[in-house]
Structure formats: C-alpha cells, structure tokens
Design an enzyme around this catalytic site. Structure first.
Site, mmCIF file in Angstrom:
data_model
loop_
_atom_site.group_PDB
_atom_site.id
_atom_site.type_symbol
_atom_site.label_atom_id
_atom_site.label_comp_id
_atom_site.label_asym_id
_atom_site.label_seq_id
_atom_site.Cartn_x
_atom_site.Cartn_y
_atom_site.Cartn_z
ATOM 1 N N LEU A 138 12.473 -3.157 15.186
ATOM 2 C CA LEU A 138 13.331 -3.132 16.376
ATOM 3 C C LEU A 138 14.797 -3.348 16.000
ATOM 4 O O LEU A 138 15.114 -4.230 15.189
ATOM 5 C CB LEU A 138 12.896 -4.256 17.336
ATOM 6 C CG LEU A 138 13.792 -4.471 18.564
ATOM 7 C CD1 LEU A 138 13.555 -3.382 19.607
ATOM 8 C CD2 LEU A 138 13.560 -5.850 19.178
ATOM 9 N N HIS A 172 21.661 -21.290 31.197
ATOM 10 C CA HIS A 172 21.946 -20.566 29.946
ATOM 11 C C HIS A 172 20.909 -20.925 28.871
ATOM 12 O O HIS A 172 20.458 -20.066 28.121
ATOM 13 C CB HIS A 172 23.358 -20.874 29.453
ATOM 14 C CG HIS A 172 24.442 -20.400 30.386
ATOM 15 N ND1 HIS A 172 24.407 -19.153 30.989
ATOM 16 C CD2 HIS A 172 25.586 -20.990 30.833
ATOM 17 C CE1 HIS A 172 25.485 -19.006 31.752
ATOM 18 N NE2 HIS A 172 26.208 -20.109 31.684
ATOM 19 N N ASP A 222 21.587 -11.347 33.820
ATOM 20 C CA ASP A 222 22.430 -12.021 34.812
ATOM 21 C C ASP A 222 21.615 -12.999 35.662
ATOM 22 O O ASP A 222 20.420 -12.799 35.881
ATOM 23 C CB ASP A 222 23.094 -10.955 35.708
ATOM 24 C CG ASP A 222 24.294 -11.503 36.453
ATOM 25 O OD1 ASP A 222 24.777 -12.601 36.111
ATOM 26 O OD2 ASP A 222 24.768 -10.816 37.380
HETATM 27 C C1 IPE Z 1 27.809 -9.558 33.199
HETATM 28 O O1 IPE Z 1 27.515 -10.598 34.059
HETATM 29 C C2 IPE Z 1 28.031 -10.092 31.806
HETATM 30 C C3 IPE Z 1 26.849 -10.576 31.088
HETATM 31 C C4 IPE Z 1 25.631 -10.572 31.533
HETATM 32 C C5 IPE Z 1 27.102 -11.068 29.759
HETATM 33 P P1 IPE Z 1 28.646 -11.348 34.905
HETATM 34 O O2 IPE Z 1 27.945 -12.394 35.661
HETATM 35 O O3 IPE Z 1 29.758 -11.767 34.021
HETATM 36 O O4 IPE Z 1 29.177 -10.187 35.858
HETATM 37 P P2 IPE Z 1 29.951 -10.251 37.242
HETATM 38 O O5 IPE Z 1 31.148 -11.108 37.032
HETATM 39 O O6 IPE Z 1 29.022 -10.831 38.248
HETATM 40 O O7 IPE Z 1 30.267 -8.831 37.551
HETATM 41 C C1 IPE Z 2 24.441 -14.485 32.920
HETATM 42 O O1 IPE Z 2 24.313 -15.430 33.925
HETATM 43 C C2 IPE Z 2 24.949 -15.075 31.629
HETATM 44 C C3 IPE Z 2 26.303 -14.654 31.251
HETATM 45 C C4 IPE Z 2 27.115 -13.904 31.948
HETATM 46 C C5 IPE Z 2 26.770 -15.095 29.950
HETATM 47 P P1 IPE Z 2 25.555 -15.921 34.777
HETATM 48 O O2 IPE Z 2 26.179 -17.069 34.079
HETATM 49 O O3 IPE Z 2 26.470 -14.803 35.101
HETATM 50 O O4 IPE Z 2 24.836 -16.436 36.085
HETATM 51 P P2 IPE Z 2 25.277 -16.212 37.585
HETATM 52 O O5 IPE Z 2 25.528 -14.743 37.764
HETATM 53 O O6 IPE Z 2 26.536 -17.004 37.790
HETATM 54 O O7 IPE Z 2 24.135 -16.697 38.404
HETATM 55 MG MG MG Z 3 26.580 -13.457 36.595
#
Ligand code: IPE
Ligand code: IPE
Ligand code: MG
Length: 256
Positions: A134, A40, A23
């Site tokens: 792995l 990303h 995240d």
């Molecule tokens: C969880 O992260 C999903 C992934 C890392 C793929 P999100 O960014 O979607 O989660 P919330 O919305 O903050 O809970």
């Molecule tokens: C995690 O990073 C990637 C996915 C959920 C696919 P985010 O895109 O959720 O990044 P933040 O949480 O908005 O910073």
């Molecule tokens: Mg996120």
C-alpha cells in the site's frame, strides 16, 4: 477514448486510490464533553484502522488529509498538539508500517515545517521508499491552491530556463509538476463528519473522483464504514464525460 480513462468504469472493482478528508475530531470530543485534543488522539487510532482496512481491501493508494495549509489558523496549542501527534504516529508506527510493506509518501509544502517534523517525514519516506505494498500518502501542510501555485512557479522557472516550451504545457504537464506527480488520481474521495466541501484538498486530482460524504465523525470511522463507502462507490457509474455504459452502441436512428 484513451485506455486509461476506461480504468475503473467496471464498478465491481475496488477503487485503486482512496483519498479521505478526516474531519470531525473536535466535534467527536465535544459530544463527549472532552477537549478537542482527545478527538485528535482517537483520530490516530482510526488512521491505524483505515490503513489496515485499505491493505485488506487491496486498495493501492490511500491518501489522508492530516493537516491543511489553512489549519495554521487554529489556536497555537491545537497546532502543537497536531504536530506532536504526527510525530508520535510516525515514531510509533513507522517500523510496523515498514514491515507491512507500506510505502509512505508525503504531499504538501515542506517550507515552514518545524525541522524535527520535516526530518521525521523525510525519514518515513526514505525508510519505506522501496516497499511495494500500500502507498500511504499523508497530506501534511497541504492545500491544493498552494500546491498548484508551487507547480506553476516551477513551470515558469523551467520555461524561463529554456527547459520547457510554453506551447508544450498540457494538463498532463501540470499533473507532473504537482506533489502527486507519480500518483494516480483518486477514484473515491470520502469526507467524514457531514461537511460537504473539499476544503482545498486535491482539487486538481479529484476532477473525476467519486465523492462520498458520510455523517460519522472521523474517530468513529472503522472497517464497516469504510466498506459501506466502497459499496456506494461501486454503485456509481463513472462516465468521464462520455455516455453511460447502457447507452454505448445505441443507434442514433433509435432516438429519432
Ligand atoms: C479539512 O478539515 C482539513 C483536514 C481534514 C486536515 P477542516 O476541518 O480544516 O476544514 P474546514 O475548515 O471545516 O473547511
Ligand atoms: C479533523 O477534525 C482534524 C484536522 C483538521 C486536523 P477537526 O479538528 O477539523 O474537527 P471538527 O471539524 O472541528 O469537528
Ligand atoms: Mg473540521
């Protein structure tokens, strides 16, 4: 206590299965004045690094949360960007992962995925299915509630078809019907970016996982941060509902 529940209580051990909620890509980009897509992209590099480190550390299973069943709520452009990145990752890295003996497994709902994406995911699983290194589990279009609902529907079908008796349904039965059927539960679950929640990730399987929440955004996750999380894990005592090691064998008489 069953033998399997004693696994990993010796905390000198490296966790057998590490699951990561990757995240903070968006915030990483925002902090640099860049569009979220840059985060990303950088996140994919961190994935490559994490796989390399996991192999080096002797971890057996690495599960990465790449796209949740709720991530469809994001703007269409971002969803397309994430789908495109998965495609690029598999196309570019499959050969290298295969030669490194990595076995790829995909968990999550397959319905609703674009056919080109589904084809690639199936190809990655098929190509690497006999590898013994792995196990890289990619949670894609994954959500625990969706996974459990799909499992319950299958169980109901088997009960209705006379293949399973309702009285035979134990926790192990449910585990067996989940996408993770033959994958051990995670020992260590890491979430980056400072958020302290599971966001619908492995809620059944993480019942006794050690949870480690770290402040770094996913694109900054590297070998050193990974090692620190493992050190935190090693400092934990896993009890699985029993008493701590130091208390095993202490006489009841001593406490009265
Ligand atoms: C969880 O992260 C999903 C992934 C890392 C793929 P999100 O960014 O979607 O989660 P919330 O919305 O903050 O809970
Ligand atoms: C995690 O990073 C990637 C996915 C959920 C696919 P985010 O895109 O959720 O990044 P933040 O949480 O908005 O910073
Ligand atoms: Mg996120």
């Amino acid at each position: 206590m069953p033998e399997r529940m004693m696994e990993n209580t010796g905390q000198s051990m490296v966790p057998r299965h590490v699951a990561i909620i990757m995240d903070g890509n968006g915030r990483w980009a925002k902090a640099r004045g860049l569009p979220r897509g840059f985060g990303h992209r950088k996140g994919v590099e961190a994935v490559r690094d994490a796989v390399k480190s996991a192999r080096e550390f002797g971890i057996e299973y690495l599960t990465l949360y790449a796209f949740s069943s709720e991530n469809w709520r994001r703007p269409e452009d971002e969803v397309n960007d994430l789908m495109g990145l998965l495609k690029i990752f598999i196309k570019r890295d499959l050969a290298e992962l295969h030669s490194a003996d990595v076995r790829i497994r995909i968990i999550g709902a397959r319905d609703g995925l674009r056919s080109d994406i589904l084809q690639l995911l199936l190809e990655a699983e098929e190509t690497t299915k006999n590898n013994g290194g792995l196990v890289l589990v990619i949670a894609f279009n994954y959500g625990s509630r969706d996974e459990i609902a799909r499992a319950v529907a299958k169980i109901a079908g088997d009960v209705a078809g006379g293949r399973l008796a309702a009285s035979e349904i134990l926790p192990e039965t449910i585990s067996h019907y989940l996408d993770t059927a033959d994958i051990p539960d995670p020992d260590l679950l890491i979430r980056t970016s400072g958020e302290v929640r599971l966001s619908n990730f492995l809620m059944w399987q993480a019942a006794y996982s050690e949870l480690v929440f770290i402040p770094e955004f996913w694109p900054d996750f590297d070998r050193k941060i990974f090692l620190q999380a493992i050190e935190t894990y090693k400092g934990r005592e896993r009890r699985f509902g029993a008493v701590g090691k130091a208390d095993v064998g202490s006489k009841i008489a001593e406490s009265i």
